[in-house]
Design an enzyme around this catalytic site. Sequence first.
Site, PDB file in Angstrom:
ATOM      1  N   GLU A 185      -6.556  -4.465  -5.419  1.00 24.08           N
ATOM      2  CA  GLU A 185      -5.660  -4.983  -6.455  1.00 24.08           C
ATOM      3  C   GLU A 185      -5.867  -6.488  -6.603  1.00 24.08           C
ATOM      4  O   GLU A 185      -5.914  -7.205  -5.607  1.00 24.08           O
ATOM      5  CB  GLU A 185      -4.192  -4.709  -6.112  1.00 24.08           C
ATOM      6  CG  GLU A 185      -3.284  -5.011  -7.285  1.00 24.08           C
ATOM      7  CD  GLU A 185      -1.812  -4.710  -6.995  1.00 24.08           C
ATOM      8  OE1 GLU A 185      -1.043  -4.555  -7.946  1.00 24.08           O
ATOM      9  OE2 GLU A 185      -1.437  -4.642  -5.821  1.00 24.08           O
ATOM     10  N   GLY A 218       0.457  -9.796   2.041  1.00 31.44           N
ATOM     11  CA  GLY A 218       1.301  -9.291   3.111  1.00 31.44           C
ATOM     12  C   GLY A 218       0.979  -7.838   3.397  1.00 31.44           C
ATOM     13  O   GLY A 218       0.867  -7.420   4.544  1.00 31.44           O
ATOM     14  N   MET A 269      -0.620  -3.956   1.102  1.00 29.22           N
ATOM     15  CA  MET A 269      -1.119  -3.355  -0.136  1.00 29.22           C
ATOM     16  C   MET A 269      -0.864  -1.860  -0.101  1.00 29.22           C
ATOM     17  O   MET A 269      -1.201  -1.185   0.868  1.00 29.22           O
ATOM     18  CB  MET A 269      -2.617  -3.650  -0.306  1.00 29.22           C
ATOM     19  CG  MET A 269      -3.245  -2.991  -1.517  1.00 29.22           C
ATOM     20  SD  MET A 269      -2.451  -3.518  -3.052  1.00 29.22           S
ATOM     21  CE  MET A 269      -2.728  -2.085  -4.084  1.00 29.22           C
ATOM     22  N   GLU A 270      -0.297  -1.335  -1.212  1.00 34.18           N
ATOM     23  CA  GLU A 270       0.242   0.020  -1.256  1.00 34.18           C
ATOM     24  C   GLU A 270      -0.780   1.100  -1.556  1.00 34.18           C
ATOM     25  O   GLU A 270      -0.431   2.131  -2.159  1.00 34.18           O
ATOM     26  CB  GLU A 270       1.356   0.089  -2.307  1.00 34.18           C
ATOM     27  CG  GLU A 270       0.891  -0.079  -3.763  1.00 34.18           C
ATOM     28  CD  GLU A 270       0.952  -1.500  -4.275  1.00 34.18           C
ATOM     29  OE1 GLU A 270       0.976  -1.695  -5.498  1.00 34.18           O
ATOM     30  OE2 GLU A 270       0.972  -2.426  -3.442  1.00 34.18           O
ATOM     31  N   ASN A 271      -2.041   0.952  -1.171  1.00 38.63           N
ATOM     32  CA  ASN A 271      -3.035   1.991  -1.439  1.00 38.63           C
ATOM     33  C   ASN A 271      -2.445   3.371  -1.135  1.00 38.63           C
ATOM     34  O   ASN A 271      -1.812   3.573  -0.097  1.00 38.63           O
ATOM     35  CB  ASN A 271      -4.268   1.781  -0.549  1.00 38.63           C
ATOM     36  CG  ASN A 271      -4.714   0.339  -0.515  1.00 38.63           C
ATOM     37  OD1 ASN A 271      -5.089  -0.232  -1.517  1.00 38.63           O
ATOM     38  ND2 ASN A 271      -4.647  -0.263   0.659  1.00 38.63           N
ATOM     39  N   HIS A 316       8.970  -1.603   1.155  1.00 42.51           N
ATOM     40  CA  HIS A 316       8.395  -2.039  -0.123  1.00 42.51           C
ATOM     41  C   HIS A 316       7.162  -1.217  -0.473  1.00 42.51           C
ATOM     42  O   HIS A 316       7.049  -0.660  -1.577  1.00 42.51           O
ATOM     43  CB  HIS A 316       8.045  -3.522  -0.014  1.00 42.51           C
ATOM     44  CG  HIS A 316       7.463  -4.120  -1.255  1.00 42.51           C
ATOM     45  ND1 HIS A 316       8.175  -4.952  -2.088  1.00 42.51           N
ATOM     46  CD2 HIS A 316       6.220  -4.029  -1.819  1.00 42.51           C
ATOM     47  CE1 HIS A 316       7.414  -5.336  -3.091  1.00 42.51           C
ATOM     48  NE2 HIS A 316       6.213  -4.788  -2.948  1.00 42.51           N
ATOM     49  N   GLU A 317       6.235  -1.126   0.466  1.00 41.99           N
ATOM     50  CA  GLU A 317       4.961  -0.458   0.169  1.00 41.99           C
ATOM     51  C   GLU A 317       5.134   1.050   0.001  1.00 41.99           C
ATOM     52  O   GLU A 317       4.456   1.672  -0.829  1.00 41.99           O
ATOM     53  CB  GLU A 317       3.938  -0.755   1.265  1.00 41.99           C
ATOM     54  CG  GLU A 317       3.693  -2.240   1.522  1.00 41.99           C
ATOM     55  CD  GLU A 317       3.346  -3.034   0.270  1.00 41.99           C
ATOM     56  OE1 GLU A 317       2.762  -2.457  -0.671  1.00 41.99           O
ATOM     57  OE2 GLU A 317       3.658  -4.238   0.231  1.00 41.99           O
ATOM     58  N   HIS A 377       6.255   2.021  -3.421  1.00 40.34           N
ATOM     59  CA  HIS A 377       5.159   2.051  -4.396  1.00 40.34           C
ATOM     60  C   HIS A 377       4.448   3.405  -4.434  1.00 40.34           C
ATOM     61  O   HIS A 377       3.775   3.711  -5.426  1.00 40.34           O
ATOM     62  CB  HIS A 377       4.125   0.982  -4.063  1.00 40.34           C
ATOM     63  CG  HIS A 377       4.468  -0.394  -4.541  1.00 40.34           C
ATOM     64  ND1 HIS A 377       4.907  -0.650  -5.822  1.00 40.34           N
ATOM     65  CD2 HIS A 377       4.410  -1.600  -3.916  1.00 40.34           C
ATOM     66  CE1 HIS A 377       5.105  -1.953  -5.963  1.00 40.34           C
ATOM     67  NE2 HIS A 377       4.825  -2.553  -4.830  1.00 40.34           N
ATOM     68  N   GLU A 415       6.475  -4.640  -9.023  1.00 40.12           N
ATOM     69  CA  GLU A 415       6.803  -5.429  -7.837  1.00 40.12           C
ATOM     70  C   GLU A 415       8.293  -5.740  -7.737  1.00 40.12           C
ATOM     71  O   GLU A 415       8.865  -5.738  -6.647  1.00 40.12           O
ATOM     72  CB  GLU A 415       5.984  -6.725  -7.832  1.00 40.12           C
ATOM     73  CG  GLU A 415       4.479  -6.495  -7.760  1.00 40.12           C
ATOM     74  CD  GLU A 415       4.060  -5.708  -6.521  1.00 40.12           C
ATOM     75  OE1 GLU A 415       4.833  -5.657  -5.534  1.00 40.12           O
ATOM     76  OE2 GLU A 415       2.962  -5.134  -6.531  1.00 40.12           O
TER      77      GLU A 415
END
Length: 682
Positions: free
Chosen positions: A192, A328, A330-332, A364-365, A368, A387
């Site tokens: 991203e 911080g 990443m929501e892969n 948070h992740e 997503h 976000e």
Amino acid sequence: MLLLLSRRVSPTSFAKRLARPRKPLAVPEPSLLHPGTQVFGAKFGTVSASAKRTGTMPERRPFVRLPTDVYPVNYGLCLKPDLVDFTFEGKLEGKVEVTQGTNQIVMNCADIDIITASFVPEGGDEINATGFNYQNEDEKVTLSFPSVLQNGSGTLKIDFVGELNDKMKGFYRSKYATPSGEIRYAAVTQFEATDARRAFPCWDEPAIKATFDITLIVPKDRVALSNMNVIDRKPYPEDDSLVEVKFATTPIMSTYLVAFVIGEYDFVESQSSDGVMVRVYTPVGKAEQGKFALEVAAKTLPFYKEYFNVPYPLPKIDLIAIADFAAGAMENWGLVTYRETALLIDPKNSCSSSRQWVALVVGHELAHQWFGNLVTMEWWTHLWLNEGFASWIEYLCVDHCFPEYDIWTQFVSADYTRALDLDALDNSHPIEVNVGHPSEVDEIFDAISYSKGASVIRMLHNYIGDEDFRKGMHSYLLKFQHKNASTEDLWECLEQASGKPIAAVMNSWTKQMGFPIIVVDQDQQGNDRVLKISQQKFCASGPHDGEDCPSWMVPISICTSEDPSCTKLKVLLDKPEATVVVPSTGPDQWIKLNPGTVGFYRIQYSSGMLECLLPGIRDLTLLPVDRLGLQNDLFSLLHKQADMQEEKNRIERVLGAISSPDLIQRVLTFSLSVCQSLSAEH
């Protein structure tokens, strides 16, 4: 993606031709290209002769999105990284659909050398590409073919090589030390916003979704991970030190969510109550430090499943700590990557704030996985919603899993207050910013997108009510699952669920910068309290002087001393000023606007209303989050109305060092008295 905004990493420029692997196994050398193939121009471009003569650089072309005459259906991707030479070989066999006859295919491609390319129409003969034209400024490549590719399905085959770069984006190398102190490297990804194109040629736009079949050829003593579960692992026939790891087919997804990791890791595992396998991967020897994140993830997945009323769509979720990581986390999809400090907790040496931080980042992740991955923004203009929503619901999730954290008070102290301070500046920007060229995306990964975005979503949730909000979210996720959507699509679903003018309200908050200050006075009429409420733009630099003063549709909640924790009345201030009657409120009761400090605005009470609030401050019946919000508003007004910055800073330093209700009461009393004297003077 969660950015540590104070520690952003600026990627260095990269403009060198890729070195060939020393031991190519699967990809032919350029000398083996099809006889008709021509390479048009150098990959990294050259300055034209006319530009050299005039001493001027050519003008930047306007950004144009990819053509729609060919789109991918499935990427069959095989990658073989070299962890010594820091290169990788790749093979792509993509199933594509040609919607309009063309003799060229335009894809995104950056820092990759294509060796061969061909197209095989369904039921037809293979057509070799006659040239690869790299448009370096746009990070595109055009594959030219000697004849027109007819409408219908086909297979695009590309052999290519690339570099495991050191820029912490694309397919890159991550440096780490073994327990014995030996320096080694892992191969990891960060795609991203637009860096999947550095790992393989692709249609690297969020709306161009496809499925992925990923195979990794890796050293047999390394862990290999990707979005999906492993379905086959076997020796690599050409080198007995390698293994070929094949992963299950992904759901249809955007390229920026693809991920793979090759390295040395330990893990701890569990299973959520709804049957999803959860693993947390840590550096070797630190598996114990992954247990807290594992606990959070195992609690979080069922919460989101229930909240959205949509099950998690993958069979597993991996969370992994990466040694070199720019963001911080990443929501892969199915393989969430984290900075080590955002995932690992040493049970013997970690403080409560570190645990809360890890819980928030994990929340948070994983949010997503639904909001962003299952339903994805159509274009980067809508990134703020992706976000901002996750930055709000992470707190909702942590509050559910760990109610002892009192996390909403911390939200007000951290995100809400920070967003107010920044958005009051003259150089702020609207939450929603039109994005053209993808290079502009990094410019909107800031506290306005995250913290103000989260704050206005929180205000919206309060305005709608939790039940209708959940109904709208469920409708939105079902309607657009495995597809793309815009901000307006969400507003429409929430509007249908609540019957309220969501789009009109939210457009006033997302499409213009700043926020209002709500000025309020009161008058007792019998057993009712009559409030005179008005709004004007709040500016840190002083009163708004423009002729066209912006206005907002402001959801306002009102509570009284009868029950400070319960909202007695809700109104929508959709004009510059209004009169509101609060029924059955005697003269001995105080009134407070914005209980819970949920609305994204500041409040300026009249002297009489401030005086009435003092008893609630003294006896602490005014809730902590409301005392915090009141204090913050008073300090901002001190700064706005008089040169009190030095005094404000001194008081804040004391408050930061000492936690004492008596002290806070004295500070608030002092602030009230100053505001009252200022009002009297003016």
